[in-house]
Design a protein around this motif. Structure first.
Motif, short mmCIF file in Angstrom:
data_model
loop_
_atom_site.label_atom_id
_atom_site.label_comp_id
_atom_site.label_asym_id
_atom_site.label_seq_id
_atom_site.Cartn_x
_atom_site.Cartn_y
_atom_site.Cartn_z
N HIS A 111 43.12 23.50 96.21
CA HIS A 111 41.65 23.39 96.02
C HIS A 111 41.36 23.68 94.64
CE1 HIS A 111 40.41 27.74 95.83
NE2 HIS A 111 41.35 28.05 96.89
N SER A 147 43.35 17.91 101.05
CA SER A 147 42.08 17.21 101.99
C SER A 147 41.34 16.15 101.20
CB SER A 147 41.10 18.34 102.26
OG SER A 147 40.60 18.95 101.26
N ARG A 148 40.73 15.35 101.86
CA ARG A 148 40.03 14.50 101.07
C ARG A 148 38.93 14.75 100.26
NH1 ARG A 148 40.86 9.21 103.27
NH2 ARG A 148 41.86 9.29 105.28
N SER A 149 38.17 16.04 100.80
CA SER A 149 37.28 16.58 99.82
C SER A 149 37.86 17.27 98.62
CB SER A 149 36.27 17.60 100.67
OG SER A 149 37.17 18.75 101.56
N VAL A 167 46.56 12.26 99.67
CA VAL A 167 46.44 13.50 100.79
C VAL A 167 47.20 13.65 101.66
CG1 VAL A 167 44.43 14.23 102.16
CG2 VAL A 167 43.99 12.97 99.97
N PRO A 169 47.42 16.52 104.63
CA PRO A 169 46.77 17.83 105.16
C PRO A 169 47.82 18.61 105.66
CG PRO A 169 46.63 15.88 106.81
CD PRO A 169 47.34 15.46 105.52
N TRP A 273 41.90 23.52 102.83
CA TRP A 273 41.73 22.94 104.24
C TRP A 273 41.22 23.68 105.12
CZ3 TRP A 273 42.41 18.61 106.67
CH2 TRP A 273 42.94 18.58 108.02
N GLY A 294 37.17 21.25 102.28
CA GLY A 294 38.12 21.74 102.67
C GLY A 294 37.62 21.99 104.32
N ASP A 297 36.72 18.95 105.97
CA ASP A 297 37.98 18.10 106.61
C ASP A 297 38.49 18.81 107.84
OD1 ASP A 297 38.69 16.18 104.23
OD2 ASP A 297 37.78 18.37 103.38
N SER A 298 38.58 20.27 107.96
CA SER A 298 39.25 20.72 109.20
C SER A 298 38.58 20.75 110.55
CB SER A 298 40.05 22.16 108.81
OG SER A 298 38.96 22.82 108.24
#
Length: 363
Positions: A111, A147-149, A167, A169, A273, A294, A297-298
């Protein structure tokens, strides 16, 4: 393929966390499919300078500061012997391997730390480390993130070309994380390193209010950290009775609590994440968390859990209370969370990771 992986800690390090779980699960699977993996990490007194774990060669050098210099020297001297180098940037400061070797290098970023640094560190140190983190786009051509974010943050904050960010995960060991009996008491679970930016105090304030609405509840806190004394002091000040600080626990005990919990909560303002969120999902436990990179995304909002506005105690209280008192909602989100978790088997994650690094190595 011969791979050098650089990270501060290895899975046996006393402060190992999510980044080390990810390394262990992916690296041992890379070894199984025929790759060689060497981890270069910091040394700690109780561990040997070299050993083999799950077929992975571990080399421990220096401490958490000197390893940055020693790793560069190692890569400068031996980098040419490897087909690919993975610079695992779990703590903001890059390893700068591309500067001293022609071997292909990919950065792995969990991150973006920028704002968090100013929460956790003195201002002058935070400024220096934040500046180092901002060198990432100048140093690395390819990046893997979780993660995408986080990918979107890397694009918006650092100006990195989205085509160069992949990405992958975090996964789950589905042979271990699975549903089990729920506790007879309404149980709220918080798991993580107790750091200031994790905002555990928000949950304590929320829980104090929840106790008046939902009777016979209990709050379980798993983890330790430098902010723990402040949290324990606040717990006493609020006179919270039904709270248990379990500290560091075994993986087996952690899984049992994930199974027993009615809801798992994360109050962090940033995560790569949210590994404990999806591990709890595999145990059939839905989540409540802040709607931040994060964690968004989870968690799939209102399907596998509930996302609330960061630092909004009213929303946090309402979301947790709803899951504790509404059995139909809790059951629905629990079933959805379990189904979602089944997509995240480490075997599938490792295969995706392997395909990406092979492309980078042989471009």
């Amino acid at each position: 393929m011969n791979i050098l992986w650089i990270n501060h800690r290895d899975p046996r390090h006393p402060n190992a966390g999510g980044a080390e779980v990810r390394f262990r699960e992916i690296a041992r699977r890379l070894v199984k499919i025929g790759h060689e993996v060497t981890l270069l990490c910091e040394n700690v007194n109780e561990l040997p300078p070299e050993e083999v774990l799950n077929g992975i060669r571990i080399k421990r050098i220096g401490d958490k500061a000197s390893i940055h210099i020693l790793a560069l020297k190692y890569v400068s001297k031996f980098g040419c012997k490897y087909d690919l180098i993975i610079d695992d940037i779990a703590h903001a400061v890059p390893w700068f391997s591309p500067i001293v070797t022609r071997t292909p290098v990919v950065a792995q970023i969990h991150h973006v730390h920028q704002e968090v640094l100013y929460i956790e560190l003195p201002k002058h140190i935070a400024f220096f480390i934040a500046k180092l983190e901002r060198t990432i786009p100048k140093v690395y051509s390819y990046i893997i993130t979780v993660s995408r974010s986080t990918k979107e943050e890397l694009i918006s904050k650092f100006g990195i070309n989205r085509k160069n960010i992949f990405v992958v995960p975090n996964g789950i060991d589905l042979t271990r994380f699975k549903p089990g009996p729920k506790d007879s008491k309404p149980t709220i679970l918080w798991i993580g390193r107790i750091k200031k930016y994790k905002n555990l105090e928000d949950l304590l304030y929320a829980y104090k209010m929840i106790e008046y609405v939902v009777k016979n509840t209990q709050l379980i806190v798993i983890g330790t950290g430098d902010y723990e004394p402040r949290i324990r002091e606040l717990s006493k000040k609020l006179r919270i009775k039904n709270i248990k600080f379990l500290g560091r626990v075994s993986e087996e005990e952690k899984i049992v609590w994930m199974q027993r919990a009615w809801v798992v909560v994360s109050t962090s303002i940033v995560e790569g994440w949210g590994m404990t969120i999806t591990e709890a999902a595999a145990c059939g436990t839905p989540a409540v968390a802040y709607n931040v990179p994060g964690l968004r995304d989870s968690i799939i909002h209102m399907k596998t859990g509930i996302l609330v506005e960061p630092r909004n105690l009213k929303e946090l209280v309402n979301a947790i209370t709803s899951l504790l008192i509404d059995e139909n909602m809790r059951t629905k989100l629990s079933e959805n969370a379990y189904r979602y978790s089944q997509r995240l088997d480490w075997d599938l994650i490792a295969c995706t990771f392997a395909r990406i690094i092979e492309k980078i190595a042989y471009r």
